[in-house]
Design a protein around this motif. Structure first.
Motif, short mmCIF file in Angstrom:
data_model
loop_
_atom_site.label_atom_id
_atom_site.label_comp_id
_atom_site.label_asym_id
_atom_site.label_seq_id
_atom_site.Cartn_x
_atom_site.Cartn_y
_atom_site.Cartn_z
N TRP A 30 1.66 2.75 -2.96
CA TRP A 30 2.48 2.84 -1.75
C TRP A 30 3.63 1.84 -1.83
O TRP A 30 3.40 0.64 -1.98
CB TRP A 30 1.65 2.54 -0.50
CG TRP A 30 2.40 2.78 0.78
CD1 TRP A 30 3.22 1.89 1.42
CD2 TRP A 30 2.43 3.97 1.54
NE1 TRP A 30 3.74 2.46 2.54
CE2 TRP A 30 3.28 3.75 2.65
CE3 TRP A 30 1.81 5.22 1.41
CZ2 TRP A 30 3.51 4.72 3.61
CZ3 TRP A 30 2.05 6.18 2.37
CH2 TRP A 30 2.89 5.93 3.46
N THR A 31 4.85 2.33 -1.72
CA THR A 31 6.04 1.49 -1.66
C THR A 31 6.83 1.91 -0.44
O THR A 31 7.02 3.11 -0.22
CB THR A 31 6.90 1.69 -2.94
OG1 THR A 31 6.10 1.45 -4.09
CG2 THR A 31 8.09 0.76 -2.94
N ALA A 53 9.19 5.18 -0.09
CA ALA A 53 9.08 6.02 -1.29
C ALA A 53 9.10 7.50 -0.89
O ALA A 53 8.70 7.86 0.22
CB ALA A 53 7.80 5.70 -2.06
N ASP A 54 9.56 8.34 -1.77
CA ASP A 54 9.70 9.77 -1.49
C ASP A 54 8.39 10.44 -1.09
O ASP A 54 8.39 11.38 -0.30
CB ASP A 54 10.29 10.51 -2.69
CG ASP A 54 11.74 10.16 -2.94
OD1 ASP A 54 12.40 9.62 -2.02
OD2 ASP A 54 12.23 10.43 -4.05
N ASN A 55 7.27 9.99 -1.64
CA ASN A 55 5.98 10.64 -1.37
C ASN A 55 5.26 10.13 -0.12
O ASN A 55 4.25 10.70 0.27
CB ASN A 55 5.04 10.47 -2.57
CG ASN A 55 5.43 11.38 -3.71
OD1 ASN A 55 6.05 12.42 -3.51
ND2 ASN A 55 5.08 10.99 -4.91
N ASN A 56 5.76 9.09 0.51
CA ASN A 56 5.06 8.51 1.67
C ASN A 56 4.89 9.51 2.80
O ASN A 56 3.78 9.72 3.29
CB ASN A 56 5.81 7.29 2.20
CG ASN A 56 5.75 6.10 1.27
OD1 ASN A 56 5.17 6.17 0.19
ND2 ASN A 56 6.37 5.01 1.67
#
Length: 137
Positions: free
Chosen positions: A32-33, A36-39
């Protein structure tokens, strides 16, 4: 078009609130950042999977529900590609495969995998209840 969170419709919390949760979670930076695009897709997918499970949620989300959504999103970020492949094989009726002798359910049923921590966080909302049979004779 990028996915967007609408609290109360496709999520119990915002990405910013999830960022705060993950700031305090051990090893979260591995998956998890912030921003981030996938959050957002992970949070929405987690919400959808949990709502498709055996739970009855109140209209106003509790902190436990929000924490469970974060943990489910984290689990999906870690395992989603493998989960899709595994569930695809189960749907096809595969019961054993590969050199590693992986076993699948042989009753051709597929369930959404919910991690134990998420199950514990949502225990109060579970609609699955044990049935006890007692011989009264």
């Amino acid at each position: 078009m990028a996915a967007t969170i609408t609290v109360g419709t496709n999520s119990w919390l915002t990405e910013a609130a999830a960022n705060t949760y993950f700031d305090a979670r051990l090893m979260s930076s591995d998956y998890w950042t912030d921003d981030a695009d996938n959050n957002i897709p992970a949070l929405i997918t987690a919400y959808n999977w949990l709502n498709a499970g055996s739970y009855s949620f109140p209209a106003t989300p509790t902190q436990g529900m929000k924490d469970a959504q974060c943990e489910m999103a984290f689990f999906l970020l870690q395992h989603q590609p493998d989960l899709d492949l595994h569930m695809g094989l189960e749907v096809q009726g595969v019961i054993a495969a590969g050199v590693v002798k992986e076993r699948y359910k042989d009753d051709n049923s597929v369930e959404l995998p919910i991690p134990v921590l998420v199950q514990k966080l949502l225990k109060a909302y579970s609609t699955d209840r044990a049935v006890y049979l007692i011989d009264i004779a």
